[in-house]
Motif scaffolding. Structure first.
Motif, short mmCIF file in Angstrom:
data_model
loop_
_atom_site.label_atom_id
_atom_site.label_comp_id
_atom_site.label_asym_id
_atom_site.label_seq_id
_atom_site.Cartn_x
_atom_site.Cartn_y
_atom_site.Cartn_z
N LEU A 91 33.21 40.84 20.89
CA LEU A 91 34.39 41.25 19.34
C LEU A 91 35.24 40.05 20.15
CD1 LEU A 91 33.49 44.13 18.01
CD2 LEU A 91 32.73 42.18 17.72
N ASP A 92 35.70 38.68 19.70
CA ASP A 92 36.97 38.19 20.09
C ASP A 92 37.86 38.51 19.30
OD1 ASP A 92 38.55 35.99 21.16
OD2 ASP A 92 36.91 35.34 22.36
N ILE A 93 38.84 37.81 18.99
CA ILE A 93 39.44 38.23 17.86
C ILE A 93 39.22 38.18 16.75
CG2 ILE A 93 41.57 37.67 19.64
CD1 ILE A 93 41.55 34.62 18.36
N ASP A 94 37.72 36.99 16.37
CA ASP A 94 37.68 37.08 14.65
C ASP A 94 38.15 39.00 14.36
OD1 ASP A 94 36.66 34.26 15.01
OD2 ASP A 94 35.63 35.53 17.23
N PRO B 189 35.24 44.82 22.23
CA PRO B 189 36.01 44.20 21.61
C PRO B 189 37.22 43.68 22.25
CG PRO B 189 36.01 46.63 21.69
CD PRO B 189 35.34 46.52 21.96
N ILE B 190 38.04 42.63 21.90
CA ILE B 190 39.06 42.76 23.04
C ILE B 190 40.29 42.55 22.44
CG2 ILE B 190 39.48 40.28 21.01
CD1 ILE B 190 39.60 38.47 23.56
N ILE B 191 41.51 42.60 23.21
CA ILE B 191 42.17 43.62 23.15
C ILE B 191 43.77 42.23 23.98
CG2 ILE B 191 44.76 45.26 23.65
CD1 ILE B 191 42.18 46.44 21.41
N ILE C 74 37.55 41.02 36.38
CA ILE C 74 37.66 40.35 35.77
C ILE C 74 37.02 39.15 35.48
CG2 ILE C 74 39.70 40.69 36.87
CD1 ILE C 74 39.48 38.16 38.93
N TRP C 75 37.27 38.17 35.03
CA TRP C 75 37.00 36.53 34.46
C TRP C 75 37.71 35.68 34.63
CZ3 TRP C 75 39.38 38.75 29.82
CH2 TRP C 75 39.88 37.25 29.28
N THR C 76 36.85 34.43 34.98
CA THR C 76 37.22 33.94 35.01
C THR C 76 38.46 32.51 34.10
OG1 THR C 76 36.23 32.13 35.87
CG2 THR C 76 36.60 33.73 37.86
N GLY C 77 38.80 33.15 33.54
CA GLY C 77 39.51 32.51 32.33
C GLY C 77 38.66 31.50 31.73
N ASP C 78 39.52 30.54 30.96
CA ASP C 78 39.16 29.56 29.79
C ASP C 78 38.62 28.02 31.03
OD1 ASP C 78 39.94 31.34 27.98
OD2 ASP C 78 41.18 30.34 27.36
N ASN C 79 36.75 27.67 31.59
CA ASN C 79 37.04 26.88 32.22
C ASN C 79 36.46 26.31 30.54
OD1 ASN C 79 34.97 28.16 31.48
ND2 ASN C 79 33.67 29.48 33.27
N ASN D 64 27.66 35.15 29.22
CA ASN D 64 27.71 33.44 28.08
C ASN D 64 28.89 34.02 27.41
OD1 ASN D 64 27.23 31.90 26.72
ND2 ASN D 64 24.75 30.99 27.25
N HIS D 65 30.06 32.51 27.47
CA HIS D 65 31.16 32.68 26.55
C HIS D 65 31.29 31.19 26.56
CE1 HIS D 65 34.68 33.67 24.07
NE2 HIS D 65 35.60 33.68 25.82
N SER D 66 31.78 31.16 24.92
CA SER D 66 32.38 29.90 24.65
C SER D 66 33.35 29.85 23.48
CB SER D 66 31.10 28.74 23.77
OG SER D 66 30.49 30.10 23.34
C1 GLC Z 1 41.59 33.06 25.10
C2 GLC Z 1 40.46 33.66 25.95
C3 GLC Z 1 39.22 33.55 26.16
C4 GLC Z 1 38.55 33.60 24.09
C5 GLC Z 1 40.50 33.28 23.21
C6 GLC Z 1 40.49 33.99 22.27
O1 GLC Z 1 41.26 32.06 25.25
O2 GLC Z 1 40.37 33.01 27.55
O3 GLC Z 1 37.95 34.26 26.61
O4 GLC Z 1 37.71 33.46 23.94
O5 GLC Z 1 41.49 33.48 23.79
O6 GLC Z 1 40.41 35.14 21.19
#
Ligand code: GLC
Length: 725
Positions: free
Chosen positions: A204-207, A241-243, A428-433, A489-491
């Motif tokens: 669950l991303d910030i949504d 969920p994301i924090i 860790i994940w390697t961030g926004d590639n 898998n993340h986008s």
């Molecule tokens: C950041 C995170 C990414 C996430 C986005 C929205 O860019 O690295 O993974 O999807 O924020 O929360």
């Protein structure tokens, strides 16, 4: 300066009184009478260290950063940065990992224990010098000698065992920023079911949050959250969920109000909570560099744990700042002051920069203050001097929160920003590639450096976060990520959808086969993961760590995985194969599809160069001599995997042994040595092969052995049962 040595022979040089970083475990260092003989200079408030580089020295390490396995020829920074454009001109990413090895005739490893910014000019300005610039003068420098593998082993002993996630975290995980409602999440789960693709977690991303407030759930878009968590759990899918680091400033919001009341937020020059802005608009940052704040923030995770959540990802914790209140006001004032002017080259760019440079501004980091307990005294510390510890400590807050909730259970935790020493708390994940082919290569090259720094549970956004993925790119990326402990898998919102079925049926079939192969490999991957952790060795290694010939040392796009495999991933579009260098004879294994693993044949390849055709739906790995690879029958969840139907592929010249490690995958009891070992031994004799399976677990079921000998011939042997020892 004072010099010390510990029982492992590691030397430590202390310059001044460093701010504690909590990266090194307690070890006994005794003072010795030696001095540091590297060149050290002080200029302004900086310290410069110079180390000589021989012509053929390789510089390994620096954990999460740009460029190749050999770091030579570029400038790098250790300064946790929220920058989504990982282009070759960048100097730092989200982690600050100050461990590196200069490998040559003799090899030396260095760890710089320092929480501020460090710059590494590795043979860029001067080809034969490594010039390190620290933004301060108080630090500890550790020097470790040995072979590169020994150096890593010693270093990892200094920083302690790495984080171990629950075993389900070795399954496939699906994420996307924009799963906006519970209905959408259900559709995604259904997509996996309908396409018969294994999965263990959906993120669950910030949504999901109510106006981007940490530890809240938007009740309109995710009504009855607890029931929803249970619903997915009944399908054995975990929600993650994301924090975020920033706590929204909003009256009536308990995290904010509690934080202000207890003085738990990072302060500005006037001692007031510092006002920055991220997703929710204006926020404060928890001052997690002190234990009471960590305890307070960590306890909020219990809310979600109570609802059945078993894992989280911590984000924006460099900390990322879109703008600060002060910075924005100054920027707007400057823009207004330019109104009506005839802007020229200088003034136009100054205008542009006044807005463009608002994010993650150095002057904001320099205007933030923490309270730290240093030697029993509460001390005010400028954020800039401890910047690299922020992500570490906010993640540690979560880990400590988990521990206070249930110390015996494993919870899942990922973070974006990190520092050496944090690997004991989280993956860790390697961030926004980006969905760029170059980023598959960057992913390949980063994995061994992360292993060196102790970050074993790691992986990239497979398929790429920014930009649009293609089926071909996702397939090739997945072929590599199949081996990374984190397979996610993340986008980003607004990019092309990249769940496995979003392309065409050929891609869906291929991705299904790959993910099924991943599940078949989970026993082996988990076993190697745990061994790399407990033995403090590398999970991914550069070829040069094992093969000492000059050619192997220069290989930048092939890796060793565990003790058995060599990987040679494809990272170029339209490729139909690639050149592979074999430092010794190996057997090429076709890992394209579990069902046909025996039929597809195994190919013995001589030491040297080969061109290996590899269509987009084909995946190969290379098995080293006298090694065994164990696979199980794939299932759609990690929890369903069993050891009843095993396949063992062996390249056996004389004797090959493999110890398959396993444990309950849920608790921390492995730390007390509660684990199982199944030992497979295959010995070649004139009559054929002698096979032994010894186990201290339940008896193993049917095992099919595919044994390849030196002549390239495959022998298929089926065996039932095992010997209890
Ligand atoms: C950041 C995170 C990414 C996430 C986005 C929205 O860019 O690295 O993974 O999807 O924020 O929360």
């Amino acid at each position: 300066m004072k010099s010390y040595m510990n029982e492992l022979g590691i030397k430590k040089y202390s310059f001044g009184q460093m701010i504690p970083t909590d990266t090194i475990l307690e070890t006994t260092f005794s003072e010795v009478k030696s001095t540091y003989d590297g060149i050290i200079r002080r200029e302004n408030n900086e310290t410069l260290i110079e180390l000589p580089l021989e012509k053929n020295d390789i510089v390994y390490g620096l954990g999460q950063n740009v460029h190749g396995i050999n770091k030579r020829g570029h400038i790098y920074e250790a300064f946790c940065s929220d920058d989504p454009n990982h282009t070759p001109d960048k100097k730092s990413l989200y982690g600050a990992h100050n461990f590196f090895i200069i490998a040559g005739e003799s090899s030396t490893g260095w760890y710089i224990d320092f929480a501020g910014k460090i710059t590494y000019d590795i043979g860029f300005t001067y080809r034969e010098k490594l010039v390190i610039t620290l933004s301060g003068s108080d630090f500890d420098l550790y020097e470790i000698t040995g072979t590169p593998s020994e150096i890593v082993n010693q270093f990892r002993k200094l920083i302690g065992l790495s984080y171990v996630p629950p075993k389900w975290a070795f399954g496939y995980q699906q994420c996307r920023w924009s799963y906006e409602t519970d209905e959408r999440v259900r559709e995604i789960a259904k997509g996996f079911e309908e396409n018969d693709i294994p999965i263990d977690a959906i993120y669950l991303d910030i949504d999901y949050m109510e106006r981007y407030k940490d530890f809240t759930v938007d009740e309109e878009r995710f009504p009855n959250f607890e029931t929803f968590v249970k619903e997915l759990k009944s399908e054995d899918i975990k929600l993650v969920p994301i924090i975020d680091a920033g706590v929204k400033i909003e009256d009536g919001y308990d995290v904010y109000e509690d934080g202000v009341k207890n003085d738990f937020f990072v302060r500005d020059e006037a001692g007031q909570p510092f006002v920055a802005a991220v997703w929710p608009g204006k926020v404060h940052f928890p001052d997690v560099l002190n234990a009471p704040t960590r305890q307070w923030f960590g306890a909020y995770y219990h809310r979600f744990l109570e609802m059945g959540i078993e894992g989280f990802w911590n984000d924006m914790n460099e900390p990322a700042i879109f703008y600060s209140e002060k910075g924005l006001n100054e920027g707007i004032a400057f823009v207004k002051s330019q109104e009506g002017k005839n802007l020229d080259i200088g003034t136009f760019f100054a205008l542009k920069d006044s807005i463009m440079n608002l994010s993650n501004a150095e002057k904001d980091y320099k205007s933030m203050y923490h309270k730290m307990n240093i030697d029993g005294e509460e001390t005010v510390v400028n954020h800039y001097d401890v910047h690299n510890l922020y992500g570490y400590n906010i993640t540690r807050a979560a880990a400590e929160g988990f521990e206070s909730y249930d110390a015996n259970r494993r919870f899942f935790l990922l973070t974006r920003a990190s520092h050496i020493g944090m690997a004991k708390h989280s993956g860790i994940w390697t961030g926004d590639n980006h969905s760029w082919w170059e980023h598959i290569k960057l992913n390949i090259q980063m994995m061994p450096s992360l292993s060196m720094a102790g970050f074993l549970y790691a992986g990239a956004d497979t398929g790429g976060f920014g930009h649009h993925s293609s089926g071909e790119l996702l397939s090739r990326w997945m072929q590599f990520s199949l081996f990374t402990p984190l397979l996610r898998n993340h986008s980003a919102m607004g990019t092309r959808q990249q769940e496995p079925w979003q392309f065409d049926s050929e891609v869906t079939n291929h991705i299904r086969n790959l993910i099924r192969m991943r599940y078949a490999l989970v026993p082996y991957l988990y076993s190697e993961y745990m061994k790399a952790n407990l033995n403090q060795s590398l999970l991914f290694a550069p070829l040069g760590f094992t093969y000492l010939d000059e050619r192997s040392k220069g290989v930048e796009d092939q890796l060793l995985f565990g003790d058995e495999l060599m990987l040679a991933p494809i990272y170029e579009s339209n490729a139909r194969g690639r050149h592979v260098y074999l430092p010794e004879e190996m057997v090429k294994i076709n890992l394209s599809q579990y069902e046909s693993i025996g039929e597809q044949g195994f190919e013995w390849l001589s030491k040297g160069d080969h061109y290996i055709p590899q269509e987009v739906d084909e995946l190969y790995a290379y098995l080293r001599p006298n090694r065994l690879l164990v696979l199980t029958e794939p299932k759609n969840r990690v929890s369903q995997l069993n050891y009843k139907q095993l396949t063992v592929i062996g390249f056996v010249k004389d004797t090959a042994t493999y110890t398959l490690y396993d444990d309950d995958g849920i608790t921390q009891s492995f730390k007390e040595g509660v684990s199982t070992q199944t030992v497979f031994t295959v010995t070649k004799s004139d009559q054929g092969f002698d096979i032994n399976v010894d186990t201290n677990v339940h008896p193993i079921g049917d095992v099919t052995f595919y044994l390849i000998d030196e002549s390239g011939k495959t022998h298929v042997i089926k065996q039932s049962g095992s010997k209890m020892v």
